[in-house]
Write a protein that holds these residues in place. Structure first.
Motif, PDB file in Angstrom:
ATOM      1  N   MET A  36     -12.346 -61.989  33.562  1.00 48.24           N
ATOM      2  CA  MET A  36     -11.073 -61.675  34.194  1.00 48.24           C
ATOM      3  C   MET A  36     -11.211 -61.835  35.707  1.00 48.24           C
ATOM      4  O   MET A  36     -12.326 -61.814  36.247  1.00 48.24           O
ATOM      5  CB  MET A  36     -10.646 -60.249  33.845  1.00 48.24           C
ATOM      6  CG  MET A  36     -10.297 -60.050  32.382  1.00 48.24           C
ATOM      7  SD  MET A  36      -8.838 -60.996  31.861  1.00 48.24           S
ATOM      8  CE  MET A  36      -7.537 -60.033  32.628  1.00 48.24           C
ATOM      9  N   SER A  56      -8.292 -63.603  22.427  1.00 54.51           N
ATOM     10  CA  SER A  56      -8.121 -62.735  23.593  1.00 54.51           C
ATOM     11  C   SER A  56      -9.485 -62.242  24.032  1.00 54.51           C
ATOM     12  O   SER A  56     -10.330 -61.888  23.193  1.00 54.51           O
ATOM     13  CB  SER A  56      -7.227 -61.535  23.267  1.00 54.51           C
ATOM     14  OG  SER A  56      -5.891 -61.940  23.098  1.00 54.51           O
ATOM     15  N   SER A  57      -9.706 -62.198  25.336  1.00 55.45           N
ATOM     16  CA  SER A  57     -10.994 -61.744  25.857  1.00 55.45           C
ATOM     17  C   SER A  57     -10.782 -61.045  27.190  1.00 55.45           C
ATOM     18  O   SER A  57      -9.981 -61.482  28.020  1.00 55.45           O
ATOM     19  CB  SER A  57     -11.954 -62.930  26.045  1.00 55.45           C
ATOM     20  OG  SER A  57     -13.135 -62.518  26.701  1.00 55.45           O
ATOM     21  N   SER A  58     -11.508 -59.942  27.379  1.00 51.89           N
ATOM     22  CA  SER A  58     -11.511 -59.259  28.674  1.00 51.89           C
ATOM     23  C   SER A  58     -12.680 -59.717  29.529  1.00 51.89           C
ATOM     24  O   SER A  58     -12.897 -59.173  30.619  1.00 51.89           O
ATOM     25  CB  SER A  58     -11.564 -57.738  28.469  1.00 51.89           C
ATOM     26  OG  SER A  58     -12.647 -57.372  27.631  1.00 51.89           O
ATOM     27  N   TYR A  74      -3.743 -57.159  23.297  1.00 49.09           N
ATOM     28  CA  TYR A  74      -4.309 -56.101  24.138  1.00 49.09           C
ATOM     29  C   TYR A  74      -5.385 -55.308  23.403  1.00 49.09           C
ATOM     30  O   TYR A  74      -6.186 -54.621  24.036  1.00 49.09           O
ATOM     31  CB  TYR A  74      -3.194 -55.152  24.607  1.00 49.09           C
ATOM     32  CG  TYR A  74      -2.246 -55.809  25.570  1.00 49.09           C
ATOM     33  CD1 TYR A  74      -2.447 -55.748  26.937  1.00 49.09           C
ATOM     34  CD2 TYR A  74      -1.144 -56.529  25.099  1.00 49.09           C
ATOM     35  CE1 TYR A  74      -1.578 -56.373  27.824  1.00 49.09           C
ATOM     36  CE2 TYR A  74      -0.274 -57.159  25.971  1.00 49.09           C
ATOM     37  CZ  TYR A  74      -0.500 -57.085  27.326  1.00 49.09           C
ATOM     38  OH  TYR A  74       0.361 -57.720  28.202  1.00 49.09           O
ATOM     39  N   CYS A 120     -13.614 -49.191  31.456  1.00 44.05           N
ATOM     40  CA  CYS A 120     -12.566 -49.286  32.480  1.00 44.05           C
ATOM     41  C   CYS A 120     -12.502 -48.038  33.345  1.00 44.05           C
ATOM     42  O   CYS A 120     -12.464 -48.116  34.576  1.00 44.05           O
ATOM     43  CB  CYS A 120     -11.217 -49.524  31.807  1.00 44.05           C
ATOM     44  SG  CYS A 120     -11.076 -51.076  30.888  1.00 44.05           S
ATOM     45  N   PHE A 170      -4.925 -62.641  26.543  1.00 46.93           N
ATOM     46  CA  PHE A 170      -4.990 -61.437  27.379  1.00 46.93           C
ATOM     47  C   PHE A 170      -4.927 -61.825  28.856  1.00 46.93           C
ATOM     48  O   PHE A 170      -4.179 -61.228  29.643  1.00 46.93           O
ATOM     49  CB  PHE A 170      -6.283 -60.685  27.070  1.00 46.93           C
ATOM     50  CG  PHE A 170      -6.450 -59.399  27.831  1.00 46.93           C
ATOM     51  CD1 PHE A 170      -5.678 -58.287  27.531  1.00 46.93           C
ATOM     52  CD2 PHE A 170      -7.401 -59.284  28.836  1.00 46.93           C
ATOM     53  CE1 PHE A 170      -5.835 -57.090  28.221  1.00 46.93           C
ATOM     54  CE2 PHE A 170      -7.578 -58.100  29.536  1.00 46.93           C
ATOM     55  CZ  PHE A 170      -6.786 -56.998  29.220  1.00 46.93           C
ATOM     56  N   ARG A 230     -13.172 -55.222  25.513  1.00 48.38           N
ATOM     57  CA  ARG A 230     -13.074 -53.900  26.138  1.00 48.38           C
ATOM     58  C   ARG A 230     -11.605 -53.519  26.283  1.00 48.38           C
ATOM     59  O   ARG A 230     -11.046 -53.544  27.381  1.00 48.38           O
ATOM     60  CB  ARG A 230     -13.770 -53.891  27.505  1.00 48.38           C
ATOM     61  CG  ARG A 230     -15.279 -54.141  27.420  1.00 48.38           C
ATOM     62  CD  ARG A 230     -15.942 -53.921  28.768  1.00 48.38           C
ATOM     63  NE  ARG A 230     -17.376 -54.100  28.689  1.00 48.38           N
ATOM     64  CZ  ARG A 230     -18.025 -55.196  29.064  1.00 48.38           C
ATOM     65  NH1 ARG A 230     -17.340 -56.219  29.546  1.00 48.38           N
ATOM     66  NH2 ARG A 230     -19.336 -55.269  28.982  1.00 48.38           N
ATOM     67  N   HIS A 257      -1.857 -61.160  31.600  1.00 44.49           N
ATOM     68  CA  HIS A 257      -2.175 -60.489  32.867  1.00 44.49           C
ATOM     69  C   HIS A 257      -1.707 -61.323  34.057  1.00 44.49           C
ATOM     70  O   HIS A 257      -1.122 -60.781  35.008  1.00 44.49           O
ATOM     71  CB  HIS A 257      -3.683 -60.242  32.954  1.00 44.49           C
ATOM     72  CG  HIS A 257      -4.136 -59.770  34.300  1.00 44.49           C
ATOM     73  ND1 HIS A 257      -3.884 -58.497  34.766  1.00 44.49           N
ATOM     74  CD2 HIS A 257      -4.816 -60.412  35.296  1.00 44.49           C
ATOM     75  CE1 HIS A 257      -4.387 -58.367  35.989  1.00 44.49           C
ATOM     76  NE2 HIS A 257      -4.949 -59.505  36.326  1.00 44.49           N
ATOM     77  N   GLY A 313      -8.610 -53.113  35.221  1.00 46.93           N
ATOM     78  CA  GLY A 313      -8.410 -52.501  33.910  1.00 46.93           C
ATOM     79  C   GLY A 313      -6.976 -52.103  33.655  1.00 46.93           C
ATOM     80  O   GLY A 313      -6.596 -51.837  32.519  1.00 46.93           O
ATOM     81  N   VAL A 364      -9.453 -57.591  22.498  1.00 52.54           N
ATOM     82  CA  VAL A 364     -10.442 -57.958  23.509  1.00 52.54           C
ATOM     83  C   VAL A 364     -11.719 -57.146  23.315  1.00 52.54           C
ATOM     84  O   VAL A 364     -11.760 -56.199  22.537  1.00 52.54           O
ATOM     85  CB  VAL A 364      -9.878 -57.743  24.929  1.00 52.54           C
ATOM     86  CG1 VAL A 364      -8.692 -58.659  25.166  1.00 52.54           C
ATOM     87  CG2 VAL A 364      -9.487 -56.280  25.149  1.00 52.54           C
TER      88      VAL A 364
END
Length: 453
Positions: free
Chosen positions: A184, A179-181, A234, A299, A122, A239, A126, A190, A237
């Motif tokens: 970031m 994957s991780s939010s 996507y 978000c 993720f 969140r 980005h 968001g 994650v």
């Protein structure tokens, strides 16, 4: 828990004089992502183009703007940016509001699972999206992305060779398993763009179709699975957002179309149909959407509190507005945890049509800005799930025929339409699955599905 102070983020006098300007500059609009999701009710290529266009004009995509007006917009105006200090103050308020709301609605909490940056798909997607800026990742030319047309093999090979570095990067991103939010960059608000993900997935799907044309079914299966992994990053994650969910579904629909119209016909009746049913299995479940709604709350609350922090746009009851907004997400996520796809299809968009619970006029208006389009979004989500099931029904029939069964007397499949809980119909004369039904006879724009051979 103590409520945050709403003194507002002090803004300089460079022309940012109204709340509308602040929202134009920083707001990730519900109108935008919901209507783009609703475009999943339309053919995928237009939806992809519209998403890319909406992403490119988001700085001027404000609540109430007609969607087609946004798509026609060419040169975004540059609204004055908040200073780092002003943004930091807005985020401080957001953090306090999130903590206060999680104490009231603990069901919205998620468990972070941070991973190293180099393993975080993720984050890597980005970073590429942000770094590309106007130097956008390449889209396939329309003639190579039209999965229903015969593949120009020489043109496909030439393009994949021309973009070989990008294809290699896409395969690497797709092969990542985490994957991780969490963790970031501080600048991440968001918002996720679709260009990098769609470009990566489409190049992998083109490579899969070329593999099928060359008789390499194992390679085609692997590449379609990798393409779907791009979209899954996507959703997987802590969140996820509705924007991210939209990208996941757009990738999935592209994979379905590429497989059905290009790859399977190239492979013919000896195809590994069990393998294809596995690699194309649907991921559109209400429980997955409940997880997304919890992430979307996180978000969008950040966007809302930044908007509320401006002294000229703070309503008289900001704490109550945040509470009503959060309570809606909490209730919706709980309901989705228990819902079926049929339930989801029939929901009336409660995030839109409920009362404002005694909010001030200004707060009610803000709430509407952040809550538009639930019904259209749900229809887009259920359409994607139905399209997965419809194709799986076709693969089921082909698999049964592969095992020696005569299809000429069948009028239905074993595969169940998840919206009606009845088997999909089949016309043995034309070897076609008719357009699937929905519980309320709403046209979900899913075409009849002729078997590929």
């Amino acid at each position: 828990m103590e409520s945050p102070r709403w003194e507002g983020v002090k803004v300089n006098s460079t022309g940012l004089s109204t709340g509308v300007n602040l929202m134009v500059m920083r707001f990730r609009p519900s109108v935008g992502f919901v209507i783009v999701m609703a475009l999943l009710l339309a053919p995928v290529p237009f939806g992809v183009w519209a998403w890319a266009k909406a992403s490119s004009v988001r700085a001027n995509f404000h609540p109430g703007m007609p969607f087609l007006e946004a798509l026609r917009f060419e040169e975004p105006l540059r609204a004055p940016e908040l200073t780092p200090e002003q943004i930091a103050e807005g985020r401080r308020i957001a953090d306090k509001q999130r903590a206060r709301m999680l104490a009231m609605f603990p069901d919205l909490a998620v468990t972070p699972h941070p991973v190293p940056d180099e393993e975080n798909a993720f984050l890597q997607l980005h970073l590429i999206e942000v770094a590309s800026g106007r130097n956008e990742q390449p889209f396939l030319p329309s003639e190579l992305r039209d999965w229903s047309s015969p593949l120009d093999i020489d043109a496909a090979r030439e393009l994949l060779e021309l973009h070989s570095d990008w294809v290699k990067t896409a395969e690497h991103l797709a092969s990542l398993t985490k994957s991780s939010s969490s963790n970031m960059p501080e600048s991440f608000d968001g918002f996720v763009g679709a260009r990098t993900a769609m470009s990566a997935a489409d190049h992998l799907l083109l490579k899969a179709q070329l593999a099928a044309e060359e008789g390499d079914e194992e390679g085609a299966l692997r590449l379609v699975g990798l393409a779907r992994n791009i979209g899954g990053h996507y959703r997987d994650v802590e969140r996820p957002s509705l924007m991210g969910e939209t990208i996941t579904i757009l990738v999935d629909l592209s994979a379905l179309d590429a497989t059905n119209h290009g790859i399977l016909p190239a492979l013919g009746p000896s195809a590994d149909l069990a393998g294809w049913r596995t690699v194309l299995a649907s991921r559109c479940t209400p429980k997955a959407l409940a997880h997304t709604m919890r992430g979307e709350w996180f978000c969008s609350l950040g966007m809302m509190t930044l908007y509320l922090a401006h002294p000229e746009t703070t309503p008289p009851d900001p704490d109550r507005l945040v509470e009503v907004f959060t309570e809606r997400f909490s209730r919706e996520a709980k309901r989705l945890d228990q819902a079926t796809l049929s339930d989801l299809h029939l929901l009336s968009g409660s995030l839109v049509h409920e009362s404002s619970h005694g909010l001030s006029e200004k707060s009610s208006e803000i709430l509407n800005w952040f809550s538009i389009g639930g019904q259209a979004w749900y229809r887009g989500f259920t359409r994607a799930a139905l399209k997965h099931a419809h194709l799986d029904a076709g693969l089921e029939l082909l698999q049964r025929e592969q095992h020696g069964e005569d299809l000429t007397t069948l009028t239905a499949c074993d595969t169940i339409n998840p919206l009606t809980n009845e088997p999909f119909e089949f016309d043995p004369v034309t070897r076609t699955l008719p357009e699937p039904n929905s519980p309320d006879d709403h046209d979900l724009l899913i075409d009849p599905l002729p078997l590929p051979w």
